[in-house]
Design an enzyme around this catalytic site. Structure first.
Site, mmCIF file in Angstrom:
data_model
loop_
_atom_site.group_PDB
_atom_site.id
_atom_site.type_symbol
_atom_site.label_atom_id
_atom_site.label_comp_id
_atom_site.label_asym_id
_atom_site.label_seq_id
_atom_site.Cartn_x
_atom_site.Cartn_y
_atom_site.Cartn_z
ATOM 1 N N GLY A 1 0.676 -1.219 -0.120
ATOM 2 C CA GLY A 1 0.068 -0.049 0.022
ATOM 3 C C GLY A 1 0.889 1.195 -0.126
ATOM 4 O O GLY A 1 0.123 2.344 -0.088
ATOM 5 N N CYS B 1 -9.642 -3.621 0.795
ATOM 6 C CA CYS B 1 -8.104 -4.202 0.948
ATOM 7 C C CYS B 1 -8.597 -5.740 1.623
ATOM 8 O O CYS B 1 -9.144 -5.780 2.610
ATOM 9 C CB CYS B 1 -7.295 -3.559 1.996
ATOM 10 S SG CYS B 1 -5.924 -4.397 2.221
ATOM 11 N N THR B 2 -7.935 -6.591 0.887
ATOM 12 C CA THR B 2 -8.135 -8.056 1.247
ATOM 13 C C THR B 2 -7.840 -8.299 2.704
ATOM 14 O O THR B 2 -8.130 -9.501 3.398
ATOM 15 C CB THR B 2 -7.496 -9.088 0.281
ATOM 16 O OG1 THR B 2 -6.336 -8.951 0.083
ATOM 17 C CG2 THR B 2 -8.265 -8.918 -1.117
ATOM 18 N N HIS B 3 -6.868 -7.486 3.183
ATOM 19 C CA HIS B 3 -6.565 -7.835 4.592
ATOM 20 C C HIS B 3 -7.720 -7.372 5.548
ATOM 21 O O HIS B 3 -7.820 -7.710 6.792
ATOM 22 C CB HIS B 3 -5.344 -6.923 4.911
ATOM 23 C CG HIS B 3 -4.049 -7.635 4.670
ATOM 24 N ND1 HIS B 3 -3.628 -7.529 3.279
ATOM 25 C CD2 HIS B 3 -3.118 -8.312 5.280
ATOM 26 C CE1 HIS B 3 -2.182 -8.232 3.375
ATOM 27 N NE2 HIS B 3 -2.077 -8.748 4.425
ATOM 28 N N CYS C 1 -5.737 -8.853 -4.174
ATOM 29 C CA CYS C 1 -5.092 -7.685 -3.859
ATOM 30 C C CYS C 1 -5.657 -6.526 -4.522
ATOM 31 O O CYS C 1 -5.673 -6.240 -5.758
ATOM 32 C CB CYS C 1 -3.538 -8.039 -4.011
ATOM 33 S SG CYS C 1 -2.827 -6.256 -3.653
HETATM 34 N N1 DGL Z 1 -4.308 -6.858 0.587
HETATM 35 C C1 DGL Z 1 -3.703 -6.089 -0.416
HETATM 36 C C2 DGL Z 1 -5.030 -5.268 -0.897
HETATM 37 O O1 DGL Z 1 -5.865 -5.573 -0.927
HETATM 38 C C3 DGL Z 1 -2.454 -5.328 -0.081
HETATM 39 C C4 DGL Z 1 -2.173 -4.642 1.390
HETATM 40 C C5 DGL Z 1 -0.737 -4.050 1.578
HETATM 41 O O2 DGL Z 1 0.182 -4.980 1.396
HETATM 42 O O3 DGL Z 1 -0.546 -3.018 1.926
HETATM 43 O O4 DGL Z 1 -4.748 -4.179 -0.854
#
Ligand code: DGL
Length: 267
Positions: A48, A188-190, A78
């Site tokens: 990000g 964001c997938t996190h 992502c």
């Molecule tokens: N999980 C990712 C997303 O959907 C990337 C997050 C990251 O590494 O900053 O944006």
């Protein structure tokens, strides 16, 4: 694109870390027979705050790796890579590439929300992609975009339960709610890893996890292309990381229990 694609070939998934597992876990539940390869780019996390050049370099290395694995398709699990690199790389490979944002915004827009919020990484928010994509189908929808630069670290460092995380998520939710959004996209997938914490401050029904729409989209597309795997047995599942395999297993647990350590590869 190759017309005679072998249905048994694997599908590649990638993300900077465990975030993409929030998509992957739903995908393997929906299509358990597919052979899959997941790659977590822990060496380069977080994505990000990276430049377009860096993100392009990471994505091409991963896509080149998937090419050596003879994949039939790749899922960009992502948002940041979907926002920043998908347009550039989409025609560079002879397999289909599915980006999370562009595959979901048409469905989200079909509800014609008056105001919709988006939480995402700084790079995704800066790109304005959610606003552009939603307003392409629903021009009157107001899109409130808010960067949450600390949230990926809370997930990867397993500090979801910390006071720092509680205060940060509270602040971001309160800031967002001032705009009265009907829904908030976890862009964001996190971020779906934080749903439980976020629901301390607002009903969890307000959140849209695009993964639900995304996995249906991929299934329909594979079906249209007649490349859904029709095996009756469970598919092969392989996991790779570019650093920290043990950490990956630990952080993944909210969404996916790995049986063995992922393989460490240098791309
Ligand atoms: N999980 C990712 C997303 O959907 C990337 C997050 C990251 O590494 O900053 O944006």
């Amino acid at each position: 694109m190759n017309k005679e694609i072998n249905k048994n070939l694997p599908i590649g998934f990638f993300d900077s870390g465990v975030g993409g597992l929030s998509v992957y876990s739903k995908f393997v539940k929906l299509l358990p027979n597919e052979n899959t390869i997941y790659f977590g780019d822990l060496k380069n996390i977080p994505y990000g705050n990276k430049s377009k050049n860096d993100l392009l370099m990471f994505a091409r290395k991963i896509l080149d790796f998937f090419k050596t694995q003879n994949v039939k398709a790749v899922v960009i699990a992502c948002n940041t890579s979907s926002a920043i690199v998908y347009e550039t790389v989409k025609n560079e490979y002879d397999f289909e590439i599915y980006p999370i944002i562009q595959s979901c915004t048409k469905v989200i827009s079909s509800y014609n929300y008056e105001i919709i919020g988006v939480f995402a990484t700084s790079a995704t928010i800066k790109s304005d992609i959610y606003e552009k994509e939603i307003q392409k189908y629903s021009p009157k929808t107001k899109v409130i975009q808010l960067a949450c630069p600390n949230w990926v670290n809370f997930v990867e460092n397993k500090t979801i339960e910390s006071k720092e995380c509680l205060l940060d998520t509270k602040f971001q939710i309160e800031t967002m709610l001032k705009h009265n959004p009907q829904k908030i996209i976890l862009g964001c997938t996190h971020f779906p890893y934080l749903t439980k914490i976020l629901s301390n401050f607002v009903s969890k029904d307000i959140f849209i996890d695009p993964a639900d729409i995304f996995v249906e989209y991929i299934k329909n597309s594979l079906c249209e292309k007649s490349i859904l795997n029709d095996n009756k047995t469970n598919g092969r599942k392989e996991f790779y990381v570019s650093a920290s395999p043990q950490n990956f297993v630990e952080s993944a647990k909210v969404f996916y229990e790995l049986q063995t350590l992922p393989k460490l590869i240098e791309l």
